[in-house]
Design an enzyme around this catalytic site. Sequence first.
Site, short mmCIF file in Angstrom:
data_model
loop_
_atom_site.label_atom_id
_atom_site.label_comp_id
_atom_site.label_asym_id
_atom_site.label_seq_id
_atom_site.Cartn_x
_atom_site.Cartn_y
_atom_site.Cartn_z
N GLU A 1 40.80 89.84 27.12
CA GLU A 1 40.87 89.92 28.58
C GLU A 1 39.84 89.01 29.24
O GLU A 1 38.64 89.28 29.21
CB GLU A 1 40.65 91.37 29.04
CG GLU A 1 41.64 92.37 28.48
CD GLU A 1 43.06 92.14 28.99
OE1 GLU A 1 43.22 91.58 30.11
OE2 GLU A 1 44.00 92.52 28.28
N GLU B 1 38.02 98.07 34.92
CA GLU B 1 38.71 96.95 34.25
C GLU B 1 39.25 97.38 32.90
O GLU B 1 40.37 96.99 32.52
CB GLU B 1 37.77 95.76 34.09
CG GLU B 1 38.44 94.55 33.48
CD GLU B 1 39.57 93.99 34.34
OE1 GLU B 1 40.69 93.80 33.81
OE2 GLU B 1 39.34 93.74 35.54
N GLU C 1 47.85 97.90 31.48
CA GLU C 1 48.65 96.69 31.27
C GLU C 1 49.17 96.61 29.83
O GLU C 1 50.34 96.27 29.62
CB GLU C 1 47.84 95.44 31.60
CG GLU C 1 47.59 95.28 33.08
CD GLU C 1 46.77 94.05 33.42
OE1 GLU C 1 46.29 93.36 32.49
OE2 GLU C 1 46.62 93.77 34.61
#
Length: 124
Positions: free
Chosen positions: A34, A75, A82
């Site tokens: 990420e 996050e 996701e």
Amino acid sequence: MAEESPFKGQTGLRRLWNALGYSRAGLRAAYQAEDAFRQEVLLAMVLIPLACVLATGGIERALLIGSVLLVLVVELINSAIEAAVDRVSLERHPLAGRAKDIGSAAVLIALLNVLVVWASVLLG
């Protein structure tokens, strides 16, 4: 009753040790996969020491550092959402898009929180 993970039965120190390993793996995976998480870690590496220098008391320091750590937490949750959505299907779907957009909005709010907290502490 729904089927549960066979690892749920672990207790005591074994459970804590396993949890630590899973957490380390999650942090490693997020950092490797990420870009946003890597950028926010960099931001944290700058802001957390700065908070220790700029804060005049423990409460101020906790607010400054806590707001930065909150961004990392949000996050990580966003990245997990996701990944789960992508695991189900890579096809475009309104609900998948909504889930990802809401996760992204949560990160934005956490970043805005950093701005508000830092401005309030340092300018107030």
